[in-house]
Design a protein around this motif. Sequence first.
Motif, PDB file in Angstrom:
ATOM      1  N   CYS A   1      74.584  -0.392  47.018  1.00 31.90           N
ATOM      2  CA  CYS A   1      74.287   0.808  46.237  1.00 31.90           C
ATOM      3  C   CYS A   1      74.483   0.553  44.739  1.00 31.90           C
ATOM      4  CB  CYS A   1      75.170   1.948  46.721  1.00 31.90           C
ATOM      5  SG  CYS A   1      74.692   3.513  46.022  1.00 31.90           S
ATOM      6  N   ARG A   2      75.537  -0.207  44.392  1.00 29.50           N
ATOM      7  CA  ARG A   2      75.750  -0.517  42.972  1.00 29.50           C
ATOM      8  C   ARG A   2      74.584  -1.338  42.423  1.00 29.50           C
ATOM      9  NH1 ARG A   2      80.687  -3.135  42.613  1.00 29.50           N
ATOM     10  NH2 ARG A   2      79.832  -5.198  42.224  1.00 29.50           N
ATOM     11  N   LYS A   3      74.147  -2.325  43.208  1.00 25.41           N
ATOM     12  CA  LYS A   3      73.018  -3.147  42.741  1.00 25.41           C
ATOM     13  C   LYS A   3      71.764  -2.276  42.594  1.00 25.41           C
ATOM     14  CE  LYS A   3      75.446  -7.047  43.309  1.00 25.41           C
ATOM     15  NZ  LYS A   3      76.306  -7.523  42.250  1.00 25.41           N
ATOM     16  N   VAL A   4      71.514  -1.400  43.592  1.00 24.44           N
ATOM     17  CA  VAL A   4      70.312  -0.552  43.554  1.00 24.44           C
ATOM     18  C   VAL A   4      70.343   0.359  42.328  1.00 24.44           C
ATOM     19  CG1 VAL A   4      69.161   1.405  44.705  1.00 24.44           C
ATOM     20  CG2 VAL A   4      69.847  -0.595  46.046  1.00 24.44           C
ATOM     21  N   THR A   5      71.494   0.963  42.061  1.00 22.89           N
ATOM     22  CA  THR A   5      71.606   1.889  40.925  1.00 22.89           C
ATOM     23  C   THR A   5      71.256   1.185  39.619  1.00 22.89           C
ATOM     24  OG1 THR A   5      73.338   3.032  42.139  1.00 22.89           O
ATOM     25  CG2 THR A   5      73.167   3.538  39.805  1.00 22.89           C
ATOM     26  N   THR A   6      71.766  -0.028  39.449  1.00 20.16           N
ATOM     27  CA  THR A   6      71.450  -0.777  38.222  1.00 20.16           C
ATOM     28  C   THR A   6      69.970  -1.142  38.191  1.00 20.16           C
ATOM     29  OG1 THR A   6      73.623  -1.773  38.496  1.00 20.16           O
ATOM     30  CG2 THR A   6      72.242  -2.680  36.762  1.00 20.16           C
ATOM     31  N   LEU A   7      69.451  -1.615  39.312  1.00 15.27           N
ATOM     32  CA  LEU A   7      68.042  -2.020  39.355  1.00 15.27           C
ATOM     33  C   LEU A   7      67.117  -0.856  39.014  1.00 15.27           C
ATOM     34  CD1 LEU A   7      68.244  -4.173  42.604  1.00 15.27           C
ATOM     35  CD2 LEU A   7      67.492  -5.038  40.374  1.00 15.27           C
ATOM     36  N   LEU A   8      67.493   0.350  39.457  1.00 12.15           N
ATOM     37  CA  LEU A   8      66.663   1.532  39.167  1.00 12.15           C
ATOM     38  C   LEU A   8      66.586   1.816  37.679  1.00 12.15           C
ATOM     39  CD1 LEU A   8      67.656   3.998  42.039  1.00 12.15           C
ATOM     40  CD2 LEU A   8      65.423   2.940  41.660  1.00 12.15           C
ATOM     41  N   GLU A   9      67.683   1.535  36.964  1.00 11.73           N
ATOM     42  CA  GLU A   9      67.682   1.757  35.510  1.00 11.73           C
ATOM     43  C   GLU A   9      66.604   0.922  34.829  1.00 11.73           C
ATOM     44  OE1 GLU A   9      71.449   1.135  33.537  1.00 11.73           O
ATOM     45  OE2 GLU A   9      72.489   2.077  35.238  1.00 11.73           O
ATOM     46  N   TYR A  10      66.201  -0.155  35.496  1.00 10.89           N
ATOM     47  CA  TYR A  10      65.202  -1.058  34.899  1.00 10.89           C
ATOM     48  C   TYR A  10      63.830  -0.905  35.569  1.00 10.89           C
ATOM     49  CZ  TYR A  10      69.221  -2.970  32.558  1.00 10.89           C
ATOM     50  OH  TYR A  10      70.345  -3.092  31.779  1.00 10.89           O
ATOM     51  N   GLY A  11      63.692   0.161  36.374  1.00 13.78           N
ATOM     52  CA  GLY A  11      62.376   0.526  36.918  1.00 13.78           C
ATOM     53  C   GLY A  11      61.871  -0.296  38.086  1.00 13.78           C
ATOM     54  N   ALA A  12      62.773  -0.996  38.793  1.00 14.57           N
ATOM     55  CA  ALA A  12      62.315  -1.809  39.933  1.00 14.57           C
ATOM     56  C   ALA A  12      61.850  -0.932  41.087  1.00 14.57           C
ATOM     57  CB  ALA A  12      63.452  -2.716  40.411  1.00 14.57           C
ATOM     58  N   GLN A  13      60.939  -1.494  41.896  1.00 16.08           N
ATOM     59  CA  GLN A  13      60.511  -0.827  43.144  1.00 16.08           C
ATOM     60  C   GLN A  13      61.334  -1.445  44.268  1.00 16.08           C
ATOM     61  OE1 GLN A  13      56.352  -1.444  43.743  1.00 16.08           O
ATOM     62  NE2 GLN A  13      55.785   0.149  42.287  1.00 16.08           N
ATOM     63  N   ILE A  14      62.294  -0.682  44.757  1.00 14.79           N
ATOM     64  CA  ILE A  14      63.285  -1.280  45.658  1.00 14.79           C
ATOM     65  C   ILE A  14      63.050  -0.927  47.116  1.00 14.79           C
ATOM     66  CG2 ILE A  14      65.762  -1.474  46.152  1.00 14.79           C
ATOM     67  CD1 ILE A  14      66.079  -0.411  43.161  1.00 14.79           C
ATOM     68  N   LYS A  15      63.132  -1.970  47.961  1.00 12.81           N
ATOM     69  CA  LYS A  15      63.120  -1.742  49.409  1.00 12.81           C
ATOM     70  C   LYS A  15      64.487  -2.149  49.945  1.00 12.81           C
ATOM     71  CE  LYS A  15      61.100  -4.689  52.287  1.00 12.81           C
ATOM     72  NZ  LYS A  15      60.044  -5.464  52.938  1.00 12.81           N
ATOM     73  N   VAL A  16      65.167  -1.199  50.596  1.00 11.51           N
ATOM     74  CA  VAL A  16      66.459  -1.494  51.214  1.00 11.51           C
ATOM     75  C   VAL A  16      66.224  -1.736  52.697  1.00 11.51           C
ATOM     76  CG1 VAL A  16      68.747  -0.557  51.776  1.00 11.51           C
ATOM     77  CG2 VAL A  16      67.703  -0.046  49.553  1.00 11.51           C
ATOM     78  N   VAL A  17      66.781  -2.837  53.207  1.00  8.56           N
ATOM     79  CA  VAL A  17      66.707  -3.119  54.642  1.00  8.56           C
ATOM     80  C   VAL A  17      68.126  -3.139  55.181  1.00  8.56           C
ATOM     81  CG1 VAL A  17      66.099  -4.830  56.402  1.00  8.56           C
ATOM     82  CG2 VAL A  17      64.583  -4.474  54.444  1.00  8.56           C
ATOM     83  N   SER A  18      68.430  -2.197  56.092  1.00  7.87           N
ATOM     84  CA  SER A  18      69.784  -2.104  56.635  1.00  7.87           C
ATOM     85  C   SER A  18      69.788  -1.105  57.788  1.00  7.87           C
ATOM     86  CB  SER A  18      70.746  -1.632  55.531  1.00  7.87           C
ATOM     87  OG  SER A  18      72.051  -1.528  56.031  1.00  7.87           O
ATOM     88  N   PRO A  19      70.489  -1.430  58.886  1.00  3.28           N
ATOM     89  CA  PRO A  19      70.515  -0.474  59.996  1.00  3.28           C
ATOM     90  C   PRO A  19      71.120   0.859  59.578  1.00  3.28           C
ATOM     91  CG  PRO A  19      71.678  -2.512  60.594  1.00  3.28           C
ATOM     92  CD  PRO A  19      71.239  -2.662  59.177  1.00  3.28           C
ATOM     93  N   GLU A  20      72.135   0.797  58.678  1.00  2.00           N
ATOM     94  CA  GLU A  20      72.752   2.037  58.192  1.00  2.00           C
ATOM     95  C   GLU A  20      72.889   1.965  56.676  1.00  2.00           C
ATOM     96  OE1 GLU A  20      76.522   2.580  60.128  1.00  2.00           O
ATOM     97  OE2 GLU A  20      75.594   2.237  62.092  1.00  2.00           O
TER      98      GLU A  20
END
Length: 212
Positions: A26-45
């Motif tokens: 979640c920390r990595k995703v939050t930072t990546l969003l600040e830079y406009g990345a298109q993020i795909k998360v893969v995880s059972p939960e």
Amino acid sequence: MTSYYPISVDIGNKPVLVVGGGPVACRKVTTLLEYGAQIKVVSPEICEELQALVDQGYCSWAAKSYTIEDIQEEVLVFSCTDMEQVNEQVARDARANFRPVNVVDDPGKCSFFVPAVLRRGDLTIAVSTGGSSPLVARQIRIDLEKIYGPEMKEYLELLRFWRPKIKSALVPAKRIAFWAKVTNGEVLTLIKNGRLPRAKEVIETCFQSLLD
Ligand SMILES: C[C@@]1(CC(=O)O)c2cc3[nH]c(cc4nc(cc5[nH]c(cc(n2)[C@H]1CCC(=O)O)[C@@](C)(CC(=O)O)[C@@H]5CCC(=O)O)C(CC(=O)O)=C4CCC(=O)O)c(CCC(=O)O)c3CC(=O)O
Ligand SMILES: NC(=O)C1=CN([C@@H]2O[C@H](COP(=O)(O)OP(=O)(O)OC[C@H]3O[C@@H](n4cnc5c(N)ncnc54)[C@H](O)[C@@H]3O)[C@@H](O)[C@H]2O)C=CC1
């Protein structure tokens, strides 16, 4: 010991894969969003905070365990699970596909690290300890926050505004004199003290004094 070459990368609208859905992912995703990345998360939960980002449409989520097919055209891959074997597999697959990979449980498997970052408008300061101590990177970032405050944003906006003007209006020797004067601390202190109009005047006067 490998030393890592620091660069600033444009990831705006580019696909990024994040494997795992806990607080670290979640920390990595939050930072990546600040830079406009298109993020795909893969995880059972995924954790609540990530779920909220998915619900708001900020990133997508595939509710499954990681498999090699999850690596497509991503410009960056993050492996953020608590399972060493999974992280190792992601690292191997990403490297086989020539994707830069960050593995949160093992600096040795990373082809890049995430630094601790301080942003003030156009100013970015990234601190890295090369995996020796993320906590020290964080502490240094916090120390720097005290030195470089919010005034840096307006300061750099002002300098950015003057840059093309100076380039076209002054000869090189006078440009040097101009930049030495406007970056000697006076303008910055005025902005810090809430005196932006006066700061602008100081710059204008300096400019006028250098015109032929
Ligand atoms: C190699 C690297 C890979 C990567 O993630 O890129 C990595 C690896 C590991 N981190 C671990 C732990 C912690 N990491 C943090 C925090 C941050 N970690 C970040 C980066 C990096 N962490 C990369 C190296 C960067 C560098 O060295 O410069 C930051 C800077 C950036 C970010 O992640 O956004 C961000 C601060 C951001 C900020 O505040 O500005 C905290 C503090 C906290 O959470 O409050 C702790 C707990 C305290 C501690 O253990 O030190 C563990 C042990 C896990 C365990 O023991 O289970 C590993 C694995 C290992 O070292 O083996
Ligand atoms: N690099 C860093 O900054 C830090 C790294 N860590 C390390 O990061 C790891 C993750 O930390 P947390 O997020 O707190 O863990 P967590 O246990 O809360 O989350 C792990 C996530 O991985 C997912 N997962 C498990 N198996 C998977 C699989 N096969 N495919 C896809 N996803 C899978 C789980 O569903 C869960 O969402 C820890 O094991 C720790 O070693 C911890 C602190 C900071």
